[in-house]
Scaffold this active site. Structure first.
Site, mmCIF file in Angstrom:
data_model
loop_
_atom_site.group_PDB
_atom_site.id
_atom_site.type_symbol
_atom_site.label_atom_id
_atom_site.label_comp_id
_atom_site.label_asym_id
_atom_site.label_seq_id
_atom_site.Cartn_x
_atom_site.Cartn_y
_atom_site.Cartn_z
ATOM 1 N N TYR A 1 -10.013 -5.283 13.140
ATOM 2 C CA TYR A 1 -8.933 -4.294 13.115
ATOM 3 C C TYR A 1 -8.783 -3.620 14.477
ATOM 4 O O TYR A 1 -7.675 -3.494 15.012
ATOM 5 C CB TYR A 1 -9.207 -3.256 12.025
ATOM 6 N N ALA A 48 1.050 -1.916 8.797
ATOM 7 C CA ALA A 48 -0.183 -2.561 9.271
ATOM 8 C C ALA A 48 -1.107 -2.887 8.108
ATOM 9 O O ALA A 48 -0.998 -2.315 7.022
ATOM 10 C CB ALA A 48 -0.915 -1.643 10.247
ATOM 11 N N GLU A 93 -20.265 -2.761 7.746
ATOM 12 C CA GLU A 93 -20.047 -3.513 8.969
ATOM 13 C C GLU A 93 -18.703 -3.142 9.605
ATOM 14 O O GLU A 93 -17.705 -2.984 8.920
ATOM 15 C CB GLU A 93 -20.062 -5.017 8.679
ATOM 16 N N THR A 120 0.830 -1.212 0.000
ATOM 17 C CA THR A 120 0.000 0.000 0.000
ATOM 18 C C THR A 120 0.861 1.258 0.000
ATOM 19 O O THR A 120 0.417 2.314 -0.445
ATOM 20 C CB THR A 120 -0.946 0.039 1.218
ATOM 21 N N GLY A 121 2.089 1.159 0.489
ATOM 22 C CA GLY A 121 3.002 2.297 0.456
ATOM 23 C C GLY A 121 3.539 2.534 -0.941
ATOM 24 O O GLY A 121 3.437 1.684 -1.825
#
Length: 310
Positions: free
Chosen positions: A142, A75, A268, A35-36
């Site tokens: 999470y 994360a 949710e 994601t980075g």
């Protein structure tokens, strides 16, 4: 002072690395770039591409770099993804963090900073703004993983100063507008493209929005705190509630967007209301948010506008 910064190619981590380097720290970034983005990594930082779950590589790097502290931001950070795949969330967030804590104690580091989530660890608090000692019940995997890691951190704090920063909803330049989180970046991107904007739920749900530069400064304060041998858990936010509908209207005004939002079903695992009591951070870390919401929103819109012209 030498810092290993996990997740340093991400939105939050990259701003922290910039400030560390500006203040003269030697920084080594660990990021698997799922994601980075490599473009976020400052040229002055060292960089290693791998996952924090690769224990052998982590230990070899500790031995080579000889860090003084670890600042842990790597994360699985999506509430929605954690609901879909709680085992994956656990593997990255819990096992990965424990591995880093264990390695940090083995190498006798001076301290460990952990990026937690004030928006998820409390669940649905009955009193707002919520204090750190609130008996929380996270409602997503999470949030559970973040709280669990804090408990492990406090266990390890017998050997290693440990500080957890429970962030509000962080926003600003470099945030990914294509992820499921980061509502402000998503709204900015879609408004500037004149695309439909979607709000999940009725839009009355509130968040404690905090600008990225205040988050980076909080990490410097936390670094100073652990170097004094201290440990603690701190809310890092503004103490103010802002609804998603309010964010939509503010960004609509800044961008000149003309359309109305499209409302969809609530997702949710997402909470209804949150704002963080930051008195403890003000008292012990000398933390004070400096960025006004409107000012931060304008800077964020400016970033996405200029990025579209490149």
């Amino acid at each position: 002072m030498r810092v290993i910064l996990t997740g340093g190619a991400g939105f939050i981590g990259s701003h922290i690395s910039d400030l560390y380097i500006k203040m003269g720290f030697k920084v080594l970034i660990i990021d698997n770039l799922l994601t980075g983005k490599e473009e976020n990594i400052p040229k002055e930082a060292e960089f290693e591409k791998f996952s924090i779950t690769e224990e052998d590589k982590v230990k070899r790097l500790f031995k080579k770099f000889k860090p003084d502290i670890v600042n842990h931001h790597a994360a699985q950070s999506s509430v929605i993804e954690s609901v879909k795949n709680p085992i994956f969330d656990m593997e990255i967030n819990i096992k990965g963090t424990i591995s880093l804590l264990e390695t940090s104690t083995q190498f006798n580091l001076k301290g460990f900073i952990y990026a937690s989530s004030g928006g998820t660890v409390y669940g649905e608090p009955k009193k707002i703004p919520v204090k750190e000692n609130y008996e929380s019940f996270p409602i997503s995997p999470y949030g559970i993983s973040k709280k669990t890691c804090e408990m492990y951190g406090l266990y390890y704090s017998k050997k290693l100063p440990f500080t957890s920063l429970r962030y509000g909803n962080v926003f600003g330049p470099r945030q990914d507008p294509h992820s499921e989180s980061g509502v402000i970046s998503i709204f900015c991107e879609r408004m500037l493209k004149n695309e439909e904007v979607y709000i999940y739920g009725d839009g009355k749900q509130t968040r404690d929005f905090i600008y990225i530069e205040d988050i980076a400064k909080a990490n410097i304060l936390a670094t100073e705190y652990i170097l004094k041998g201290k440990s603690g858990i701190f809310n890092i936010g503004t103490g103010k509630e802002t609804s998603i509908n309010e964010i939509f209207e503010k960004l609509k005004k800044i961008t000149g967007y003309k359309k109305r939002p499209i409302y969809l079903s609530k997702r949710e695992g997402e909470i209804t209301r949150i704002a963080l009591d930051i008195k403890k951070a003000q008292r012990e870390l000398n933390f004070k948010p400096e960025w006004d919401l409107e000012e931060g929103l304008k800077e964020t819109v400016k970033f996405f506008y200029e990025r579209r012209k490149i």
